[in-house]
Design an enzyme around this catalytic site. Structure first.
Site, PDB file in Angstrom:
ATOM      1  N   ASP A  17      -0.727  -3.065  63.680  1.00  0.00           N
ATOM      2  CA  ASP A  17       0.600  -2.484  64.065  1.00  0.00           C
ATOM      3  C   ASP A  17       0.675  -0.934  63.447  1.00  0.00           C
ATOM      4  O   ASP A  17      -0.159  -0.064  64.420  1.00  0.00           O
ATOM      5  CB  ASP A  17       1.702  -3.233  63.018  1.00  0.00           C
ATOM      6  CG  ASP A  17       3.037  -2.478  63.206  1.00  0.00           C
ATOM      7  OD1 ASP A  17       3.474  -2.145  64.140  1.00  0.00           O
ATOM      8  OD2 ASP A  17       3.911  -2.814  62.026  1.00  0.00           O
ATOM      9  N   LYS A  64      -0.008  -2.915  68.719  1.00  0.00           N
ATOM     10  CA  LYS A  64       1.002  -1.993  69.145  1.00  0.00           C
ATOM     11  C   LYS A  64       0.526  -0.497  69.168  1.00  0.00           C
ATOM     12  O   LYS A  64       0.971   0.254  68.167  1.00  0.00           O
ATOM     13  CB  LYS A  64       2.270  -2.070  68.137  1.00  0.00           C
ATOM     14  CG  LYS A  64       2.778  -3.763  68.009  1.00  0.00           C
ATOM     15  CD  LYS A  64       3.943  -3.510  67.058  1.00  0.00           C
ATOM     16  CE  LYS A  64       4.587  -4.889  66.874  1.00  0.00           C
ATOM     17  NZ  LYS A  64       5.416  -5.107  65.595  1.00  0.00           N
ATOM     18  N   GLY A  97      -1.368 -14.290  59.002  1.00  0.00           N
ATOM     19  CA  GLY A  97      -1.036 -14.297  60.192  1.00  0.00           C
ATOM     20  C   GLY A  97      -2.257 -14.875  61.290  1.00  0.00           C
ATOM     21  O   GLY A  97      -1.966 -15.095  62.192  1.00  0.00           O
ATOM     22  N   ARG A 135       5.515 -19.429  62.322  1.00  0.00           N
ATOM     23  CA  ARG A 135       4.340 -19.310  62.417  1.00  0.00           C
ATOM     24  C   ARG A 135       3.643 -20.545  63.307  1.00  0.00           C
ATOM     25  O   ARG A 135       2.447 -20.428  63.849  1.00  0.00           O
ATOM     26  CB  ARG A 135       3.530 -19.425  61.046  1.00  0.00           C
ATOM     27  CG  ARG A 135       3.600 -18.199  60.062  1.00  0.00           C
ATOM     28  CD  ARG A 135       2.816 -18.281  58.976  1.00  0.00           C
ATOM     29  NE  ARG A 135       2.933 -17.311  57.939  1.00  0.00           N
ATOM     30  CZ  ARG A 135       2.603 -16.159  57.999  1.00  0.00           C
ATOM     31  NH1 ARG A 135       2.100 -15.423  58.908  1.00  0.00           N
ATOM     32  NH2 ARG A 135       2.938 -15.280  56.904  1.00  0.00           N
ATOM     33  N   ASP A 163       4.717 -14.262  61.494  1.00  0.00           N
ATOM     34  CA  ASP A 163       6.027 -14.738  60.857  1.00  0.00           C
ATOM     35  C   ASP A 163       7.279 -13.732  60.886  1.00  0.00           C
ATOM     36  O   ASP A 163       6.882 -12.643  61.131  1.00  0.00           O
ATOM     37  CB  ASP A 163       5.665 -15.360  59.600  1.00  0.00           C
ATOM     38  CG  ASP A 163       5.505 -14.105  58.681  1.00  0.00           C
ATOM     39  OD1 ASP A 163       4.520 -13.265  58.827  1.00  0.00           O
ATOM     40  OD2 ASP A 163       6.247 -13.928  57.566  1.00  0.00           O
ATOM     41  N   GLU A 177      -8.344 -10.515  63.510  1.00  0.00           N
ATOM     42  CA  GLU A 177      -6.795 -10.158  62.896  1.00  0.00           C
ATOM     43  C   GLU A 177      -5.743 -10.528  64.163  1.00  0.00           C
ATOM     44  O   GLU A 177      -5.873 -10.769  65.129  1.00  0.00           O
ATOM     45  CB  GLU A 177      -6.574  -8.442  62.860  1.00  0.00           C
ATOM     46  CG  GLU A 177      -5.223  -7.874  62.387  1.00  0.00           C
ATOM     47  CD  GLU A 177      -4.926  -8.450  60.750  1.00  0.00           C
ATOM     48  OE1 GLU A 177      -4.486  -9.486  60.660  1.00  0.00           O
ATOM     49  OE2 GLU A 177      -4.542  -7.381  60.178  1.00  0.00           O
ATOM     50  N   ASP A 178      -4.422 -10.897  63.567  1.00  0.00           N
ATOM     51  CA  ASP A 178      -3.598 -11.125  64.613  1.00  0.00           C
ATOM     52  C   ASP A 178      -2.891 -10.067  65.143  1.00  0.00           C
ATOM     53  O   ASP A 178      -2.572 -10.061  66.596  1.00  0.00           O
ATOM     54  CB  ASP A 178      -2.228 -12.203  63.848  1.00  0.00           C
ATOM     55  CG  ASP A 178      -1.767 -11.361  62.481  1.00  0.00           C
ATOM     56  OD1 ASP A 178      -2.269 -10.232  62.231  1.00  0.00           O
ATOM     57  OD2 ASP A 178      -0.789 -11.784  62.180  1.00  0.00           O
TER      58      ASP A 178
HETATM   59  P1  IMP Z   1      -0.450  -2.914  59.692  1.00  0.00           P
HETATM   60  O1  IMP Z   1      -1.022  -2.741  58.426  1.00  0.00           O
HETATM   61  O2  IMP Z   1       0.982  -2.245  59.793  1.00  0.00           O
HETATM   62  O3  IMP Z   1      -1.327  -2.627  61.027  1.00  0.00           O
HETATM   63  O4  IMP Z   1       0.293  -4.355  59.946  1.00  0.00           O
HETATM   64  C1  IMP Z   1      -0.521  -5.461  59.891  1.00  0.00           C
HETATM   65  C2  IMP Z   1       0.127  -6.732  59.427  1.00  0.00           C
HETATM   66  O5  IMP Z   1       1.452  -6.682  59.656  1.00  0.00           O
HETATM   67  C3  IMP Z   1      -0.226  -7.945  60.255  1.00  0.00           C
HETATM   68  O6  IMP Z   1      -1.637  -8.363  60.110  1.00  0.00           O
HETATM   69  C4  IMP Z   1       0.722  -8.736  60.292  1.00  0.00           C
HETATM   70  O7  IMP Z   1       0.777  -9.729  59.402  1.00  0.00           O
HETATM   71  C5  IMP Z   1       2.043  -7.771  60.051  1.00  0.00           C
HETATM   72  N1  IMP Z   1       2.743  -7.524  61.450  1.00  0.00           N
HETATM   73  C6  IMP Z   1       2.875  -6.393  61.973  1.00  0.00           C
HETATM   74  N2  IMP Z   1       3.558  -6.499  63.138  1.00  0.00           N
HETATM   75  C7  IMP Z   1       4.065  -7.739  63.145  1.00  0.00           C
HETATM   76  C8  IMP Z   1       5.100  -8.091  63.909  1.00  0.00           C
HETATM   77  O8  IMP Z   1       5.625  -7.972  65.157  1.00  0.00           O
HETATM   78  N3  IMP Z   1       5.162  -9.587  63.599  1.00  0.00           N
HETATM   79  C9  IMP Z   1       4.970 -10.321  62.665  1.00  0.00           C
HETATM   80  N4  IMP Z   1       4.029  -9.763  61.792  1.00  0.00           N
HETATM   81  C10 IMP Z   1       3.567  -8.271  62.154  1.00  0.00           C
END
Ligand code: IMP
Length: 175
Positions: free
Chosen positions: A103, A131, A45, A165, A159, A99-100
């Site tokens: 979440d 978020k 991402g 992307r 994505d 990081e993109d």
């Molecule tokens: P986490 O481990 O839940 O914090 O998620 C992180 C990863 O989930 C990010 O690096 C993204 O690749 C993916 N991700 C989380 N939210 C989104 C979203 O709204 N759209 C697309 N990818 C997301």
């Protein structure tokens, strides 16, 4: 706009993103002055954000990549798979993780723990998006581009099931 079976609406324009990228880079250039940081971009991402950010960094620095995956379609699984690991020796290095989006924070927690275990001098995270309502882990993200609501977004490297992307702006799932 439609990606696969879902509709998305414009959320952050390319101009807004580029201004934010420049501001984040300016802050990093200031904070890391006199050091030689190692940037680690988390694939897939962050590839677009990492490229744009890195072009604005004026420090003497390096970049490398890790490929992790925790997402399936629209949900974070919490089960993080390391698809490409880290080869660099990070002992005593100043590491900046790119990081993109943060979440749930599962991915960042996993990555940060790894770096601390390897004896880095410092480790910070720069994330284009976060978020706050979705966070389930205590992770300290020092450099944040935009705080966004807990809604799915695509574009600028992010994505939906592999697609979207290539968009140069960010779109939000239409509710
Ligand atoms: P986490 O481990 O839940 O914090 O998620 C992180 C990863 O989930 C990010 O690096 C993204 O690749 C993916 N991700 C989380 N939210 C989104 C979203 O709204 N759209 C697309 N990818 C997301």
């Amino acid at each position: 706009m439609t990606i696969k079976d879902k509709n998305f609406v414009p959320y952050l324009s390319s101009e807004e993103i580029q201004l934010k990228v420049k501001a984040l880079a300016a802050q990093l250039n200031k904070d890391y002055k006199g050091t030689q940081p190692l940037f680690i971009a988390i694939l897939n991402g962050s590839f677009m954000f990492a490229a744009d950010l890195f072009k604005e960094i004026s420090l003497s620095c390096e970049i490398s990549f890790m490929k992790l995956s925790s997402y399936q379609e629209m949900a974070s699984t919490g089960n993080i798979k390391e698809l490409i690991g880290l080869n660099e020796n990070v002992f005593k290095r100043d590491v900046i993780i790119i990081e993109d989006i943060v979440d749930t924070g599962h991915t960042m927690k996993n990555v940060l723990d790894q770096f601390v275990d390897r004896g880095v001098n410092s480790v910070e995270v720069v994330s284009l998006l976060i978020k706050p309502e979705a966070l389930q882990n205590k992770v300290d993200v020092k450099y944040i581009g935009f705080e966004i609501p807990n809604k799915f977004v695509v574009g600028y490297g992010l994505d939906y099931d592999g697609f979207g992307r290539n968009l140069n702006a960010i779109y939000q799932l239409k509710s």
